[in-house]
Write an enzyme that holds these catalytic residues in place. Structure first.
Site, PDB file in Angstrom:
ATOM      1  N   CYS A1468     -39.954 -77.165  14.074  1.00  0.00           N
ATOM      2  CA  CYS A1468     -40.471 -76.092  14.931  1.00  0.00           C
ATOM      3  C   CYS A1468     -41.174 -76.643  16.159  1.00  0.00           C
ATOM      4  O   CYS A1468     -41.325 -75.948  17.155  1.00  0.00           O
ATOM      5  CB  CYS A1468     -41.441 -75.213  14.141  1.00  0.00           C
ATOM      6  SG  CYS A1468     -40.598 -74.224  12.911  1.00  0.00           S
ATOM      7  N   ALA A1469     -41.647 -77.886  16.068  1.00  0.00           N
ATOM      8  CA  ALA A1469     -42.342 -78.495  17.200  1.00  0.00           C
ATOM      9  C   ALA A1469     -41.544 -79.644  17.790  1.00  0.00           C
ATOM     10  O   ALA A1469     -42.036 -80.316  18.698  1.00  0.00           O
ATOM     11  CB  ALA A1469     -43.719 -78.993  16.764  1.00  0.00           C
TER      12      ALA A1469
END
Length: 1501
Positions: A1468-1469
């Site tokens: 997600c990052a």
């Protein structure tokens, strides 16, 4: 010292203001190491918890026992809880329980404050009386605990005064370090919780005590606490800190502290520098050497703070040359230029970067030493890099264009102008010294000019706004005045300065016109022999003559000589690049008739009367081109049904034109446009059809086959020598378009946001300004009644059809109930508008600021209303129902008819721009408008589509002509600018020829074979070299659209000036892919989906207001297509962003969602679905399937199906689902991994296919069909010739074999179950039915055999948004939009777009090893790595630079032996945690294991 140079992640920059919770941990340990580590760890945790999808800090020290896995664990659980609160509505119960809850909280807070006051009072008493060190230590510990959790209400000024006195006394305790540490910590907490206490601390001599501890460090933990205390105090008492010597104290031993504390120390200096005093510069000037040294560090936050300090110091001493010289002596210029390096390791934020440029400007303007140093360091090269890589459309702030000195290009131009001194004044010693230096060092000035002049001229060509244009012209003017070398003349000629000046002189802003005339005067005065003839050749003298004519006609008018500057303007354009402006010099420096006077002086001084004679002023090149143009016109008199005669004559004329264009003597843009070649060529190729609006029944349609033949001949002549000839013509046309087009950019003016009520068309409140209109019946109109003479309010973005529907019941003499009811049912929902007051590009203007919290909500609600309209491809219902109701009223403004295809705003705007030579200012549209109405003619013009798609029985040029004429150029272009219209048509024709190059060349070869000009079938092979699409992009128009899209008015395509929509609809190739993507998102999704840049994200990484809501969906990996079907059924037609999580897995968010679309993409490639053609080369022994996925070398293309097949309905359902998934991926900004073929992309775009498109599906089948077509053509030609002798000689065999002997059956190759009706599969192919066989094969392969599949795909797509919005892209661009970039890693750009953090820098050995490994990976391994890190095997459009969040690589701290750990990620990052492996080989082994075995699950790591 070991932490120096380490970067800290972005999230830490946004820590909460109250850091006492972090610092309170330190009170439990007196050791410096423990205190420091705990503080840093807690800071990282807080920084991570403040993020959302960018959470990455709390994972930097985690270890992973599991083999490599996607780490979307605990942080994602917290994220999930946050998201759930966003999805639900929690407003229902707030109002009822708000007051009691608030009162209860107040009671609790009051009780706690009273308790804290008692504790503090007791502790102060004890500490002031106690002498026992152990008891003092206990009391200070308790005090720190109380202060770390109390609030400002717990303290009073008396208590703060007493407490400050006691703590200062204890801080001076020499014998006990723990007492000093805790006392200073208590001072820190006291300053934080009660800012008013800082004054008492200063009064009781706290600052000398703290500075003393820092200047003679005995205990490191005490010094660290002193830094934190000074940072708190400096916020409120910067002057006291300066006088106490705090700057020197915090910087003296800064290298001994960790990175986090170095930031604290520099933050203290930043606070002090905000209140510097020029009376005593010594305290801050002494710190300059240390600060300059700190600029070399790699920590971004530290370097940025230092840069801010030095900028403030430079500002303070800018009036003192001696002080500026002192700054330069410490190496400030060298370090600053190092920071400006675009490839440097330390990347600065935009404001700080601009500040560094401004710092250099201030140094050079006040110091000869700085001036000389910048030249010696070749500053011109660095400035050239900055301008050439910066987006010009960003160069002016949207809220304050004139005074926005913080923008980058503005600052660079100021520096360039500052480095070119003006004519020195007698008493200006500084200017004399600078000019003397340049006179003595001509090589440095020459190098500077060689660097900056070409790039500034390129900026002028690129459609830069008036402010940037004025700055570039001012710099060029100074450069021409100063330079005296012959090399500079060559530089000007190579940059084609005169062509640029000719274009500038046609602009309406008198500031840029005056500077352009000044440049022309200098060039003629200094280099008359070199430039006099060029002034004639490039048309500059014609432009000057035009200025004189306009000046004679309207001398004294405000058009040219007076600038309509609103009162809000801070200063005039001519002063925007000056060093300082006094309050008394706000007026324009340019006199009223300066343009006319200057043009007259140039004409009389340098040009004789014979030059301006219409015939004598023509060059030989221009006269020759005029004769050739006339010869092209004469071809129109040759009978159209004599193609052979046309071909011969056209080849002769065109070869002479190209010989002239490629000749030794160059053809200028002016000569090319004035010669008439463009108009003659466009008229000949189209046989005059490009200037007409005709319907299908017109007799001119009979000439279309001959038009197709002309384009075929033209294609052969252009591409006979490769792409070079066509590129020359394209460049000439692009230059001509740039010089002739005058499409205005319309920017918002000052207008306060206010609630309004729009009566027309549907009576509703709006949160934006409306137009005030008075409708008046036209004179002589007797069939309509008078409408109210009062002003009515009109929604600016409603179409004129909606106004028609509103007005008709009120003005018709015999109102009908049915009509009235219909009108009410067809009310038009208006789009959103931010401002209606505008000003044209090219004039000084000021911008509006919007502050409307309800605006984004209103936009969202209205967009939902529009989306629910069934099958509506337009943004307004009135335009979609135009076919159902013919126009009943005709509207005119000032006697001119308003265009019904536009919104009210666009129609009035277009009228104002055409009605007079004046440019539009805000009073033009903010006032009232009188519109007359009359009954519309009964017979409306037919605008029937000339080329209905889907039929294969049309003439042989049908696909190309359909593409060329189906989307007609707006005839308003022809009315406003006929030369530009002809250029647009030729560019559109060339782009179409480039697209259909394979088709046209193949068709020409087939005809040549059929006519006997080619003998061998091998001669039919075609190798084409199309021109790169980038050559068709107009940089000037692209920049204009970029600027327009950044305007607050561009909330929908209805709010753009009409020319944007016209050109985007008919000539989208003129715009770059990036700006087309923004336009597409604006037209398809509205304003809330336009901004996808990091600057438009909040601190949590989420889009700012206007983003769509998010919905979570639980997917099952085992049944991925069923999950996709369910998802689309639930959310496909909703305006929400879908986020996926998997059953029995902890991951959710961006990474799992991207992987979901990747898995769905692969599932659609399962050959068992029967959706796609199989690779027939598998019959030669090659595998056609790979792990259950179809291998299609030419890309996925639908396989033909018969309607009677039992499996066909299921296939159609799969195509419906595929279309919905593709559209939803586009809507949500997700990347797919679907390798569609180029031919399928053409079908998505609504284009029809021909036999030649089979080349992009099955090249071998296409090759065979082309050869068979050539044989069929030869048979037809010789049978029509009725010559038995020729027929006997011609060879009609297929490579020596008769067609009958090939034993071909009427069956589709590879698909024997497909019925080629009306023939049976047992019918044999012979020479007589060969043409029928070819048509049947083509029809089954690219037309009727796949028609229903394509229709199913499009119907599924339309469930999300209308597929017509994709029409502005070509096939390659559409692939990029859907599937991201083909090239995964450009290793030269990796360092620029990858972030290294938490133990790693770009020079760390593990990082260097990783980059080498990625470079060595093959394409499949790179795809696997990308999917491991991001969840998707392809990068988004734009590559690594567009990856958001940015790819981050950090050091993974795991077990004692890092050799056993595996890399892990947070998808997600885009966050890769890489252990520090001892060798490159070990890293490669572990990385390959991780990316192969770690796929398919999201668990904790």
């Amino acid at each position: 010292m070991e932490n120096r140079g380490q970067k800290r992640m972005e999230d830490v920059e946004e820590l909460p203001a109250d850091k006492r919770a972090c610092n309170s941990q330190d009170s439990r340990s007196s050791s410096s190491g423990g205190s420091s580590v705990q503080s840093q760890s807690q800071e990282a945790a807080n920084g991570a918890s403040s993020g959302h999808e960018t959470t990455d800090a709390d994972m930097d020290t985690s270890s992973s026992d599991s083999p490599s896995s996607h780490s979307d664990g605990e942080p994602e659980k917290e994220e999930e809880e946050e998201e759930d609160t966003d999805y639900g509505s929690c407003d229902s119960d707030d109002e009822e329980g708000e007051n009691p809850r608030h009162k209860a909280l107040q009671d609790v807070q009051w009780g706690r404050s009273s308790e804290d006051q008692q504790k503090l009072s007791s502790l102060v008493t004890r500490l002031s009386e106690e002498v026992d060190p152990s008891l003092q230590l206990t009391g200070l510990t308790e005090l720190c605990e109380v202060l770390s959790f109390c609030t400002e209400d717990s303290l009073s000024t008396v208590m703060a005064d007493t407490l400050a006195r006691v703590l200062v006394k204890l801080a001076n305790h020499e014998s006990n370090a723990d007492i000093m540490l805790l006392a200073i910590r208590a001072i820190t907490y006291l300053s934080d919780v009660y800012p008013r206490s800082v004054a008492f601390l200063v009064k009781h001599e706290t600052l000398p005590a703290l500075c003393q501890r820092l200047q003679a460090i005995e205990y490191l933990d005490v010094a660290e606490q002193c830094l934190q205390a000074l940072e708190k105090i400096s916020k409120d008492e910067p002057v006291a800190c300066l006088n106490a010597g705090a700057i020197k104290a915090v910087l003296s031993y800064i290298d001994f502290f960790s990175t986090s504390l170095q930031r604290v120390a520099v933050s203290t200096v930043v606070n002090i520098c905000r209140k510097l005093s020029s009376e005593s510069p010594s305290p801050f000037m002494d710190a300059v050497p240390i600060l300059c040294n700190l600029l070399l560090y790699e920590d971004r936050q530290l370097v940025e703070s230092v840069a801010i300090c030095l900028t403030k110091i430079t500002d303070q001493v800018s009036e003192s040359p001696e002080m500026l010289d002192q700054l330069c002596s410490h190496g400030l210029i060298h370090q600053s230029i190092h920071l400006l390096n675009l490839n440097g390791r330390t990347t600065l934020s935009q404001p700080v970067y601009n500040g560094v440029i401004g710092l250099l400007r201030k140094l050079s303007s006040g110091s000869t030493l700085a001036f000389r140093t910048l030249y010696e360091l070749n500053i011109g090269y660095r400035l050239k890099e900055i301008i050439s890589t910066y987006d010009i459309s960003h160069s002016v702030s949207s809220t304050n264009p004139i005074t926005a000195c913080s923008n980058q290009v503005h600052e660079v131009l100021k520096l360039v102008i500052g480095l070119l001194p003006s004519s020195p004044v007698e008493d200006n010693q500084l200017a004399l010294e600078k000019e003397s230096f340049l006179v003595n060092q001509p090589d440095l000035l020459q190098q500077f000019g060689a660097d900056v002049l070409p790039v500034m001229i390129q900026v002028l060509k690129s459609g830069a706004n008036v402010y940037v244009s004025y700055g570039c012209l001012s710099a060029i003017h100074k450069l021409t005045c100063l330079s005296k070398s012959a090399d500079f003349v060559d530089l000007l000629k190579n940059a084609n300065i005169l062509s640029v000046l000719a274009g500038i002189l046609s602009r309406k802003d008198h500031h840029v016109v005056v500077v352009a005339l000044q440049i022309a005067e200098v060039l003629l005065g200094k280099y008359s022999e070199d430039f006099l003839n060029s002034f004639v050749k490039e048309g500059v003298y014609f432009a000057i003559e035009a200025l004189l004519n306009s000046g004679q006609q309207s001398q004294g008018s405000t058009d040219v000589s007076e600038e309509p500057v609103p009162k809000e303007t801070v200063k005039c354009l001519c002063q925007s690049f000056e060093r300082s402006i006094s309050s008394s010099s706000q007026t324009c420096k340019i006199e009223k008739d300066s343009v006319y006077i200057l043009a007259t002086r140039i004409k009389e001084s340098f040009f004789g009367p014979e030059v301006f004679d219409s015939q004598k002023g023509l060059t030989d090149v221009l006269q020759n081109l005029k004769h050739l143009s006339a010869a092209l016109d004469d071809l129109m008199t040759v009978p159209i049904d004599a193609p052979a005669l046309h071909d011969e004559k056209f080849f002769s004329v065109w070869s002479q034109i190209m010989e002239r264009l490629n000749g030794r003597e160059s053809v200028s843009t002016f000569e090319f446009t004035e010669s008439g070649v463009v108009k003659a060529l466009a008229n000949y190729l189209s046989n005059g059809l490009h200037q007409r609006k005709f319907s299908k029944g017109d007799p001119e349609c009979d000439s279309l086959p001959f038009v197709g033949n002309r384009f075929e001949v033209f294609t052969r002549s252009l591409w006979s020598d490769g792409e070079a000839t066509s590129s020359v013509l394209i460049r000439k046309l692009q230059n001509s378009l740039s010089s002739l087009e005058s499409y205005p950019i319309v920017l918002s003016q000052f207008l306060k946001q206010r609630n309004s009520f729009a009566t027309v068309p549907n009576g509703r409140s709006t949160s934006y300004p409306i137009l005030r209109v008075r409708f008046v019946k036209a004179e002589g109109e007797t069939c309509l009644r008078d409408y109210s003479q009062d002003l009515v309010t009109v929604d600016p973005l409603c179409f004129l059809d909606a106004v028609d529907q509103y007005m008709w019941p009120k003005v018709q003499l015999e109102p009908l109930d049915s009509v009235e009811e219909k009108d009410q049912a067809m009310e038009c929902p208006s789009s959103q508008l931010q401002s209606t007051s505008i000003s044209c590009q090219g004039e000084s203007s000021t911008h509006m600021e919007i502050d409307s919290p309800n605006a984004s909500q209103l936009q969202g609600s209205q967009e939902e209303d529009q989306e629910q309209l069934p099958d509506s491809g337009e943004e307004n219902t009135s335009s979609s129902e135009e076919e159902d109701a013919l126009p009943r009223l005709l509207f005119r403004l000032e006697g001119l008819e308003l265009d019904r295809s536009l919104t009210v705003y666009q129609a009035i705007l277009l009228h104002k721009l055409k009605s007079a030579s004046e440019t539009t200012n805000d009073s033009k549209l903010s006032g009232s408008h009188t519109i007359t109405y009359e009954r519309a003619p009964q017979l409306a013009e037919s605008d029937e589509n000339l080329f209905p798609l889907g039929s294969m029985d049309n003439d042989e040029y049908h696909p190309f002509l359909s593409f060329l004429f189906a989307q007609r150029l707006g005839l308003r272009h022809k009315a406003t600018n006929p030369p530009a219209y002809d250029i647009l048509f030729l560019l559109k024709s060339l782009e179409g020829m480039n697209r259909f190059l394979f088709h046209l060349i193949c068709h020409e070869r087939i005809n040549a074979f059929g006519e006997g000009r080619l003998e061998n079938l091998d001669d039919l092979r075609v190798q084409v070299c199309p021109v790169p699409y980038a050559e068709f992009v107009s940089s000037k128009l692209t920049e204009k659209l970029e600027q327009q899209l950044r305007d607050s008015f561009a909330v929908s395509t209805c709010g753009l000036p009409p020319w944007f929509n016209d050109l985007m609809g008919s000539c989208p190739f003129l715009f770059s892919f990036e700006v087309k993507t923004k336009y597409f998102r604006l037209s398809a999704f509205g304003s809330q989906k336009v901004h996808h840049h990091p600057q438009h994200l909040s601190s949590e990484g989420r889009p700012v207001t206007g983003s769509l809501p998010r919905k979570k969906f639980l997917a099952c990996r085992e049944n991925i297509l069923e999950s996709a079907s369910k998802m689309m059924e639930l959310h496909g037609n909703q305006k929400v962003v879908i986020e996926v999580e998997y059953s029995e897995e902890v991951g959710t968010g961006l990474g799992p969602t991207l992987e979901f679309y990747t898995l769905v993409s692969r599932a659609f490639q399962n050959p068992d679905l029967g959706m796609w053609r199989c690779d027939r080369s598998s019959f030669a022994g090659k595998p056609k399937e790979d792990s259950g996925f179809l291998v299609a070398p030419s890309g996925l293309f639908p396989r033909p199906w018969s309607d009677a097949s039992a499996a066909f309905p299921d296939v159609l359902q799969k195509f419906v689902l595929l279309g919905t998934v593709v559209a939803k991926a586009l809507h949500d900004g997700r990347v797919l991994d679907l390798p569609f073929s180029k031919a399928f992309y053409k079908l998505i775009l609504g284009q029809e296919l021909s036999s030649f498109d089979i080349h992009f599906v099955d090249p071998e089948l296409c090759k065979t069909l082309v050869e068979l077509q050539a044989l069929a053509r030869r048979k037809k030609v010789f049978s029509e010739s009725q010559s038995d002798a020729r027929a006997a000689k011609c060879d009609l065999s297929f490579r020596g074999t008769k067609i009958e002997d090939l034993c071909l059956e009427f069956a589709l190759p590879g698909y024997s179950d497909y019925d080629l009706a009306p023939h049976s599969s047992t019918d044999m192919v012979n020479l007589d039915n060969l043409e029928e066989y070819i048509k049947a094969i083509v029809n089954a392969t690219v037309c009727t055999g796949i028609q229903k599949q394509v229709e199913a795909f499009r119907s599924g797509f339309n469930q999300v948004f209308p597929i017509e919005h994709l029409g502005i892209f070509n096939e390659e661009e559409l692939e990029t939009l859907l599937c991201g970039e083909r090239d995964l890693f450009n290793m030269n750009e990796v360092l620029d777009h990858v972030k290294f953090d938490h133990g790693y820098t770009s020079s760390s050995p593990p990082v260097e090893n990783l980059l080498e490994i990625l470079h060595e990976f093959d394409k499949d391994q790179q795809r696997a790595f990308l999917q491991f890190v991001t969840g998707c095997p392809r990068l988004p459009p734009g590559g690594l630079a567009s990856l958001n969040p940015k790819l981050t690589i950090v050091r993974k701290h795991g077990s004692d032996s890092s050799e056993t750990d595996l890399p892990s990620v947070m998808t997600c990052a885009n966050y890769l945690k890489l252990p520090p492996f001892s060798s490159k080989e070990k890293m490669k082994e572990k990385l390959i294991y991780a990316i192969t075995e770690g796929q398919g699950s999201f668990h904790l790591s």
